[in-house]
Design a protein around this motif. Sequence first.
Motif, PDB file in Angstrom:
ATOM      1  N   GLN A 241      -3.702 -13.796 -10.413  1.00 38.05           N
ATOM      2  CA  GLN A 241      -5.109 -14.870 -10.592  1.00 38.05           C
ATOM      3  C   GLN A 241      -5.421 -15.505  -9.003  1.00 38.05           C
ATOM      4  O   GLN A 241      -5.717 -15.368  -8.145  1.00 38.05           O
ATOM      5  CB  GLN A 241      -4.646 -16.654 -10.815  1.00 38.05           C
ATOM      6  N   ALA A 242      -3.652 -14.357  -8.444  1.00 36.95           N
ATOM      7  CA  ALA A 242      -3.435 -14.354  -7.010  1.00 36.95           C
ATOM      8  C   ALA A 242      -4.257 -13.188  -6.246  1.00 36.95           C
ATOM      9  O   ALA A 242      -4.949 -13.480  -4.952  1.00 36.95           O
ATOM     10  CB  ALA A 242      -1.960 -14.624  -6.967  1.00 36.95           C
ATOM     11  N   MET A 243      -4.206 -12.100  -7.026  1.00 37.35           N
ATOM     12  CA  MET A 243      -4.637 -11.026  -6.421  1.00 37.35           C
ATOM     13  C   MET A 243      -6.586 -11.456  -6.409  1.00 37.35           C
ATOM     14  O   MET A 243      -7.145 -11.033  -5.036  1.00 37.35           O
ATOM     15  CB  MET A 243      -4.483  -9.729  -7.272  1.00 37.35           C
ATOM     16  N   SER A 247      -4.704 -12.567  -2.184  1.00 37.85           N
ATOM     17  CA  SER A 247      -3.355 -12.356  -1.760  1.00 37.85           C
ATOM     18  C   SER A 247      -2.771 -11.055  -1.724  1.00 37.85           C
ATOM     19  O   SER A 247      -3.231 -11.161  -2.922  1.00 37.85           O
ATOM     20  CB  SER A 247      -2.134 -13.976  -2.758  1.00 37.85           C
ATOM     21  N   ALA A 248      -1.530 -10.287  -1.539  1.00 38.09           N
ATOM     22  CA  ALA A 248      -1.190  -9.710  -1.899  1.00 38.09           C
ATOM     23  C   ALA A 248       0.341 -10.026  -2.618  1.00 38.09           C
ATOM     24  O   ALA A 248       0.617 -10.746  -2.565  1.00 38.09           O
ATOM     25  CB  ALA A 248      -0.760  -9.165  -0.522  1.00 38.09           C
ATOM     26  N   ASN A 266      -3.285  -1.484  -4.986  1.00 37.73           N
ATOM     27  CA  ASN A 266      -3.705  -2.727  -5.594  1.00 37.73           C
ATOM     28  C   ASN A 266      -2.214  -3.613  -5.009  1.00 37.73           C
ATOM     29  O   ASN A 266      -2.664  -5.401  -5.229  1.00 37.73           O
ATOM     30  CB  ASN A 266      -4.227  -3.220  -6.688  1.00 37.73           C
ATOM     31  N   SER A 267      -1.211  -3.124  -5.190  1.00 36.60           N
ATOM     32  CA  SER A 267       0.188  -3.614  -4.803  1.00 36.60           C
ATOM     33  C   SER A 267       1.078  -3.053  -4.532  1.00 36.60           C
ATOM     34  O   SER A 267       0.981  -2.184  -4.658  1.00 36.60           O
ATOM     35  CB  SER A 267       0.230  -4.903  -6.773  1.00 36.60           C
ATOM     36  N   GLY A 299      -7.123  -5.385  -5.527  1.00 36.18           N
ATOM     37  CA  GLY A 299      -7.231  -6.160  -5.949  1.00 36.18           C
ATOM     38  C   GLY A 299      -8.334  -6.945  -6.231  1.00 36.18           C
ATOM     39  O   GLY A 299      -8.054  -6.982  -7.191  1.00 36.18           O
ATOM     40  N   LEU A 300      -8.854  -6.870  -4.596  1.00 41.13           N
ATOM     41  CA  LEU A 300     -10.144  -7.167  -5.324  1.00 41.13           C
ATOM     42  C   LEU A 300     -10.567  -6.938  -6.361  1.00 41.13           C
ATOM     43  O   LEU A 300     -11.555  -6.943  -6.838  1.00 41.13           O
ATOM     44  CB  LEU A 300     -10.625  -8.113  -4.522  1.00 41.13           C
ATOM     45  N   ARG A 301     -11.125  -5.025  -5.810  1.00 44.42           N
ATOM     46  CA  ARG A 301     -11.722  -4.849  -7.311  1.00 44.42           C
ATOM     47  C   ARG A 301     -11.200  -4.688  -8.210  1.00 44.42           C
ATOM     48  O   ARG A 301     -11.368  -4.812  -9.004  1.00 44.42           O
ATOM     49  CB  ARG A 301     -11.947  -2.929  -6.742  1.00 44.42           C
ATOM     50  N   THR A 302      -9.863  -4.626  -8.563  1.00 42.60           N
ATOM     51  CA  THR A 302      -9.273  -4.559  -9.970  1.00 42.60           C
ATOM     52  C   THR A 302      -9.646  -5.699 -10.626  1.00 42.60           C
ATOM     53  O   THR A 302      -9.833  -5.908 -11.853  1.00 42.60           O
ATOM     54  CB  THR A 302      -7.908  -4.643  -9.255  1.00 42.60           C
ATOM     55  N   THR A 303      -9.768  -6.668 -10.168  1.00 41.93           N
ATOM     56  CA  THR A 303      -9.325  -8.415 -10.829  1.00 41.93           C
ATOM     57  C   THR A 303     -11.253  -8.801 -10.681  1.00 41.93           C
ATOM     58  O   THR A 303     -11.876  -9.571 -12.171  1.00 41.93           O
ATOM     59  CB  THR A 303      -9.272  -9.729  -9.801  1.00 41.93           C
TER      60      THR A 303
END
Length: 330
Positions: A241-243, A247-248, A266-267, A299-303
């Motif tokens: 959710q943070a990702m 958020s990092a 992504n982390s 992270g945005l690409r992942t989520t």
Amino acid sequence: MRVTFVCPTPVVGAQVIQGYADELAARGHEISVVRLRERAGLRVPGWSRRGRVPSSVRVVTTARLTPDVVPDGDVVLATDASTSKLLPALSDRHGRAGQLVQSREQWEADPGLRLAVPKIATSERLAGVLNGLGVPSSAVTVVSQGLNLAVFRPPHPALPRGHRVSVLVGPDSGAATALEALERTRALLPTMEVTAFGAGRRPERLPLWIRYLRALPTYELVRQVYQRDAVHLGDAVSSAQAMACGSAVVGVRGSAVEDFAEHDRNSLLVEAGDVNTMAESLVRLMLDRDLRTRLTAGGLRTTEAMDSSDSALALEKALHSWTSVVAPQR
């Protein structure tokens, strides 16, 4: 289809359960959630869909979990070891019994997971754990964790995040290691601001310099925590959710976070219990803006691929398959 989720208090993995329930209700199914009455010091946010819009999910709160409080239905899902004990006492009118497995820690001893009922696992990793316990692959369906991307998204316009960190304080969050790492990080970065959040009262072990937010509704969690903090420490659900909100993430290797988190893509991932490396990762992310920007973009690409509507469709298909076969005798 009439589906009942049976939940403990505190509701471990509550937001995943809420997401599944709300998405299924939006698809026209009759969804009920049976949960234990709140214990002293615990408060569970009310059910809501798409922020402040009321949900059609029926919520039943009870002091004791008995068959009488479970509505008639087609499927009933236990969500942890304590609620799974109710399944053998249910009858055909309650529907096909099954289990929703979000983390190994929720299920305590192995016998609960070996109950001869079909299971939904929220990751391939958990499916492998179940297979290792002797649960046949045919009894396990993987439905990946989904996110309501209309809610979990970066702020617009983008806001400066500074040296802000959020940390989940919960039974499966690894909070002890995180808090020790934060103490060491603060010695190097005294301007760091930390917000902790959880379902219960402020933990006694929480330092006074850390702000604590209790049982926030989802839209407030997004607004007050995920969209304002630069770095997040938590479990798989809160980290995803943070990702999605920009958020990092600093995660733990070998945990469910690795279902979607990749080190340096992504982390940043550290070994379980490695306080020094976790503190170093926090310092790196807050001082190296280019690194943080690169990881949050990853992270945005992942989520973007974790849309809850896709997960709900997969869950709907799995539950339909359960009701189309003859259930074994309980």
